[in-house]
Enzyme design. Sequence first.
Site: not given
Lengths: 252, 572
Positions: B162, B348, B467, B503
């Site tokens: 175009q 972590y 957890g 997890n």
Amino acid sequence: MAYEPQYYPGATSVAENRRKHMSGKVEKLRDISDDDLTLILGHRAPGSDYPSTHPPLTEMGEPECSIRELVEPTPGAKAGDRVRYVQFVDSMYNAPSTPYFRSYAAAINFRGVDPGTLSGRQVVEARERDMEELAKFQIETEMTCPALAGLRGATVHGHSLRLPEDGVMFDMLDRVRKEGDSIIMHKDQVGRPIDKKVNLGKAMSADEAAKRTTIYRADNIAFRDDAEVLEWVHRVFKQRTIYGFKPEATEL
Amino acid sequence: MANDRQKMFAKHMEAKFTKEHGSNKMEGGEITDMVGKYYRLGVDQAPRKVEMKKAGQEIANKRGLVGYNPMMHCGGIPLGQRAITPSFLSGTDDMVEVDDLHYVNNSAMQQMWDDIRRSVVVGMDMAHETLEKRLGIEVTPETINHYLETLNHALPGGAVVQEHMVETHPALVDDCFVKMFTGDDELADEIDKQFLIDINKEFPAEQAEQIKAAIGKSSWQAAHIPTIVSRTTDGAQTSRWMAMQVGMSFISAYSMCAGEAAVADLSYAAKHAGVISMGEMLPARRARGPNEPGGVSFGHFADIIQTSRKTPENPANVALEVVGAGCMLYDQIWLGSYMSGGVGFTQYATAGYTNNILDDNLYYNIDYINDKYNDAAKTGTDNKVQATLDVVKDISTESTIYGLENYEKYPTTLEDHFGGSQRATSLSAAAGSAVAIATGNGNAGLSGWYLSMYLHKEAHGRLGFFGYDLQDQCGATNVLSYQSDEGLALELRGPNYPNYAMNVGHQGGYAAITSAAHAGRGDAFSANPLIKVCFADSLLPFDFTKPRKEFARGALREFEPAGERSLIIPAK
């Protein structure tokens, strides 16, 4: 023949201590007054009434319910106490207890408690007076050394840090200090200063802590040396694995 | 086997805990000391914290609204009541400030995820069949080269077909490109080298043969849309941006009618039928489109990381690089930001890729396996030990107890991994990867992971947080579950596997175990050869052959990311 709970395997002093903690048959080593306990927990002013979240159960007009008839409410539930917490931190350098064994001790020996187990801390939530009963029990007995364990509502990483020269587990919020031969607490669980110093008693000697501890360590009782515990863990592992794969093949 | 070997973490622990950094007074002592000194120096002991504190003050003054103030940390008591120490990226000698391992502070980490999110593999064969069989247009290597030249103009945002169209500025999208690859050596020979990912050149000969055999005569495009586009939109945009520009490029390169019906076939192929996304779409409760981290399976991720073609003789190194990259993506970015929020997950995750603690454990395991199981940890298929529960039990137990005793004998390692979740990830990743390398079986490795968790919990009377370890209590039961979704092969599991959805601290390890099984066998890929080849390209800003080194470069502010906006903002 009466049922004799076995609680935990193992032939070492660590295993024996674990059985003691779980059974609740632990030695009382010190006293803490109700007011001192209230101060360090930090939930209410010493001597004040227990705040409640509902009227006493006797005034509640409870519906007929066989479970309610069967289960005697705890004193805290009867009175309508709010739910509050006590949180212990145990050093990995031979503190007498460990988070899982505090939780087992709570769940086996106390009613109406909600133990939570983490690596650095162990929390029990319960109706306030029920929680206090548990907290007093654990503080006054061989489950706790005031230098190697403590009440800490926040910042619990001292559990895995090297001990300072005075042998009092590192505390970022400096709640606990050694003064003379005694361990004193001058802030509550979450680090707010309290009106007076609370004497938590003497620290255990290194030898005594090593004798009373529930943690395996290579420099005391090594985990690899407790053959029965290892065998038991392996059995648990095998049973769980096989049960998922082929439940009917699981050995009972 | 004696475990008094030279500890790989010793040098790093000495630098962290016996040498002063900034003004933290960590001078002298031994890494085996049981007693520590605590000076309560606050944040002023650490160079990066000082810089951050100053920046916070300047920002507050400038905008008239307070911001970063370390005294707000905990009732007026700032971080730094113990020594703030730097860390080393494992496998390197690069010492960094730990703050610089948060992805916000680390451009290499950002770019790693940008490069994954903006990548998509697209088949060429369906489009070629449409052109040849439906339209009777001849497709030759020359037309393919012409098409790829067109697409390398169009994919970054150049207009084709175009007239009078808005375009993107090339200097803002210079990281965008497309290349092709094929298992057909004859066709590859005919492709202009600038457009080709040469499998024979990028992979060791044995791996190249495996990959070519898997791909066969099929042809594929590895498309990487602009970082800046991907950052402004999301992962699901990648295939759409690509597909539009692919469609337009086919129209232009093959002089098609822009509106003819065959364009719809090309479009369908590029948008759906021939597309391999890095990550699958997630269900509504975790709603994300394709190419978001929660959908990146462990097998795909193991293939995205390219260490296996650089150190095929060292499967442990392959697994360790995947751990590092996986902990960053899955923990720091996916769970830490997308799913949870906050800044805590970095702490972590770094345990898996700093200070050689995990590395030491895994390399110990390699020696143990080679001694006891006749070199089963060496790369190969004939030397593997059969994946039985007894083998899992033996290797995982030895690995875990070795690692636990390191924490007990070297208090500085315990202090470095001051959270039980950090220790659990490190111990279980070592155990699981070791079992996977020895057996060549990812699910056996996963089994080793769970046993390690059980042993750790019993030894120390603690594991992770609620957890963290609740999944580990029931994990063994799903390793080989007869229920098809639970018992899935590890390669096909991912962050969206039912038990792994929140997890934390696990998924980098799971990806590592996946890669370990295949690296142990000498496989060229873990799950998908197309993804392995897609990232075998040094033109990508992030070097996927050594993610941990790249993270160090990011932390040291040496990494040059893509997608920067400096061209279109006022110069400072």
